[in-house]
Scaffold this motif. Structure first.
Motif, PDB file in Angstrom:
ATOM      1  N   ILE A 114       0.148  25.003 -12.763  1.00 30.75           N
ATOM      2  CA  ILE A 114      -0.445  23.966 -13.967  1.00 30.75           C
ATOM      3  C   ILE A 114      -1.856  24.435 -14.304  1.00 30.75           C
ATOM      4  N   GLY A 115      -2.622  24.948 -13.462  1.00 28.41           N
ATOM      5  CA  GLY A 115      -4.111  25.327 -13.445  1.00 28.41           C
ATOM      6  C   GLY A 115      -5.114  24.612 -13.120  1.00 28.41           C
ATOM      7  N   ILE A 116      -4.747  23.597 -12.036  1.00 26.19           N
ATOM      8  CA  ILE A 116      -5.647  22.481 -11.721  1.00 26.19           C
ATOM      9  C   ILE A 116      -6.185  22.922 -10.186  1.00 26.19           C
ATOM     10  N   SER A 117      -7.383  22.588  -9.788  1.00 30.19           N
ATOM     11  CA  SER A 117      -7.955  22.719  -8.676  1.00 30.19           C
ATOM     12  C   SER A 117      -7.319  21.473  -7.758  1.00 30.19           C
ATOM     13  N   LEU A 118      -7.521  21.998  -6.498  1.00 33.83           N
ATOM     14  CA  LEU A 118      -7.165  20.977  -5.412  1.00 33.83           C
ATOM     15  C   LEU A 118      -8.199  19.876  -5.451  1.00 33.83           C
ATOM     16  N   GLU A 119      -9.398  20.207  -5.607  1.00 35.85           N
ATOM     17  CA  GLU A 119     -10.417  19.177  -5.637  1.00 35.85           C
ATOM     18  C   GLU A 119     -10.322  18.149  -6.770  1.00 35.85           C
ATOM     19  N   TYR A 120      -9.802  18.807  -7.933  1.00 34.77           N
ATOM     20  CA  TYR A 120      -9.590  17.844  -9.122  1.00 34.77           C
ATOM     21  C   TYR A 120      -8.359  16.975  -8.608  1.00 34.77           C
ATOM     22  N   LEU A 121      -7.250  17.562  -8.235  1.00 35.71           N
ATOM     23  CA  LEU A 121      -6.098  16.824  -7.810  1.00 35.71           C
ATOM     24  C   LEU A 121      -6.466  15.655  -6.610  1.00 35.71           C
ATOM     25  N   HIS A 122      -7.312  16.020  -5.948  1.00 38.36           N
ATOM     26  CA  HIS A 122      -7.749  14.951  -4.912  1.00 38.36           C
ATOM     27  C   HIS A 122      -8.603  13.975  -5.587  1.00 38.36           C
ATOM     28  N   ASP A 123      -9.645  14.359  -6.321  1.00 42.79           N
ATOM     29  CA  ASP A 123     -10.288  13.225  -6.917  1.00 42.79           C
ATOM     30  C   ASP A 123      -9.649  12.436  -7.922  1.00 42.79           C
ATOM     31  N   LYS A 124      -8.614  12.948  -8.751  1.00 42.37           N
ATOM     32  CA  LYS A 124      -7.751  12.404  -9.458  1.00 42.37           C
ATOM     33  C   LYS A 124      -6.933  11.295  -8.833  1.00 42.37           C
ATOM     34  N   GLY A 125      -6.253  11.623  -7.574  1.00 46.75           N
ATOM     35  CA  GLY A 125      -5.603  10.936  -6.766  1.00 46.75           C
ATOM     36  C   GLY A 125      -6.225   9.663  -6.210  1.00 46.75           C
ATOM     37  N   SER A 126      -7.439   9.887  -5.670  1.00 51.11           N
ATOM     38  CA  SER A 126      -8.196   8.797  -5.140  1.00 51.11           C
ATOM     39  C   SER A 126      -8.401   7.796  -6.119  1.00 51.11           C
ATOM     40  N   ARG A 127      -8.625   8.144  -7.466  1.00 54.12           N
ATOM     41  CA  ARG A 127      -8.712   7.272  -8.591  1.00 54.12           C
ATOM     42  C   ARG A 127      -7.663   6.501  -8.791  1.00 54.12           C
ATOM     43  N   VAL A 128      -6.376   7.199  -8.981  1.00 54.80           N
ATOM     44  CA  VAL A 128      -5.215   6.552  -9.252  1.00 54.80           C
ATOM     45  C   VAL A 128      -4.793   5.522  -8.563  1.00 54.80           C
ATOM     46  N   ILE A 129      -5.057   5.904  -7.037  1.00 52.16           N
ATOM     47  CA  ILE A 129      -4.648   4.949  -6.060  1.00 52.16           C
ATOM     48  C   ILE A 129      -5.631   3.722  -6.090  1.00 52.16           C
ATOM     49  N   GLU A 130      -7.027   4.060  -6.269  1.00 53.15           N
ATOM     50  CA  GLU A 130      -8.011   2.899  -6.166  1.00 53.15           C
ATOM     51  C   GLU A 130      -7.464   1.918  -7.229  1.00 53.15           C
ATOM     52  N   ALA A 131      -7.032   2.527  -8.669  1.00 51.71           N
ATOM     53  CA  ALA A 131      -6.599   1.777  -9.773  1.00 51.71           C
ATOM     54  C   ALA A 131      -5.423   0.921  -9.655  1.00 51.71           C
ATOM     55  N   GLU A 132      -4.473   1.469  -8.947  1.00 51.60           N
ATOM     56  CA  GLU A 132      -3.279   0.689  -8.337  1.00 51.60           C
ATOM     57  C   GLU A 132      -3.551  -0.202  -7.514  1.00 51.60           C
ATOM     58  N   LYS A 133      -4.501  -0.247  -6.576  1.00 51.55           N
ATOM     59  CA  LYS A 133      -4.923  -1.287  -5.595  1.00 51.55           C
ATOM     60  C   LYS A 133      -5.475  -2.565  -6.430  1.00 51.55           C
ATOM     61  N   LEU A 134      -6.562  -2.025  -7.462  1.00 45.36           N
ATOM     62  CA  LEU A 134      -7.106  -3.083  -8.110  1.00 45.36           C
ATOM     63  C   LEU A 134      -5.875  -3.791  -9.017  1.00 45.36           C
ATOM     64  N   LEU A 135      -5.204  -3.156  -9.746  1.00 50.03           N
ATOM     65  CA  LEU A 135      -3.902  -3.707 -10.374  1.00 50.03           C
ATOM     66  C   LEU A 135      -2.995  -4.644  -9.426  1.00 50.03           C
ATOM     67  N   LEU A 136      -2.740  -4.192  -8.310  1.00 50.56           N
ATOM     68  CA  LEU A 136      -1.943  -5.045  -7.344  1.00 50.56           C
ATOM     69  C   LEU A 136      -2.815  -6.197  -7.055  1.00 50.56           C
ATOM     70  N   ARG A 137      -4.148  -6.190  -6.671  1.00 43.57           N
ATOM     71  CA  ARG A 137      -4.782  -7.469  -6.533  1.00 43.57           C
ATOM     72  C   ARG A 137      -4.887  -8.320  -7.697  1.00 43.57           C
ATOM     73  N   GLY A 138      -5.070  -7.745  -8.881  1.00 45.12           N
ATOM     74  CA  GLY A 138      -5.000  -8.838  -9.754  1.00 45.12           C
ATOM     75  C   GLY A 138      -3.795  -9.403 -10.299  1.00 45.12           C
ATOM     76  N   THR A 139      -2.667  -8.743  -9.950  1.00 46.94           N
ATOM     77  CA  THR A 139      -1.208  -9.380 -10.064  1.00 46.94           C
ATOM     78  C   THR A 139      -1.053 -10.417  -8.885  1.00 46.94           C
ATOM     79  N   THR A 140      -1.505 -10.199  -7.661  1.00 50.09           N
ATOM     80  CA  THR A 140      -1.142 -11.157  -6.595  1.00 50.09           C
ATOM     81  C   THR A 140      -2.105 -12.354  -6.660  1.00 50.09           C
ATOM     82  N   MET A 141      -3.295 -12.156  -7.463  1.00 48.96           N
ATOM     83  CA  MET A 141      -4.213 -13.420  -7.615  1.00 48.96           C
ATOM     84  C   MET A 141      -3.703 -14.178  -8.769  1.00 48.96           C
ATOM     85  N   GLN A 142      -3.027 -13.555  -9.735  1.00 50.84           N
ATOM     86  CA  GLN A 142      -2.375 -14.482 -10.808  1.00 50.84           C
ATOM     87  C   GLN A 142      -1.334 -15.340 -10.338  1.00 50.84           C
ATOM     88  N   HIS A 143      -0.621 -15.015  -9.143  1.00 46.67           N
ATOM     89  CA  HIS A 143       0.536 -15.843  -8.680  1.00 46.67           C
ATOM     90  C   HIS A 143       0.298 -16.864  -7.690  1.00 46.67           C
TER      91      HIS A 143
END
Length: 80
Positions: A51-80
């Protein structure tokens, strides 16, 4: 010219593909996953190349996706 076989990874949205790539690499580095996970990394890398993307881009995007998921999960558990 030989046609490359597609994999499940070819069908994933970029964010999910990147997240898998980041997490699998992180767990391999920690020794949590087996050497068989290198095969999965290669499949993801082949998809990235197709698909024409670099492994560096894939790694960086992956780290941001995982961090965003962690923040989302923290916010969800704090509301309960």
């Amino acid at each position: 010219m030989e046609k490359e076989e597609s994999s499940l990874y070819d069908k994933l949205p970029l964010g999910l593909l990147a997240g898998f790539y980041f997490e699998i690499n992180k767990n391999i580095e920690k020794g949590i996953l087996s050497d068989a996970m290198y095969h999965e990394i290669r499949l993801i890398e082949q998809t990235a190349l197709r698909i024409g993307i670099s492994l560096e881009y894939l790694h960086d995007k992956g780290s941001r996706v995982i961090e965003a998921e962690k923040l989302l999960l923290r916010g969800t558990t704090m509301q309960h």
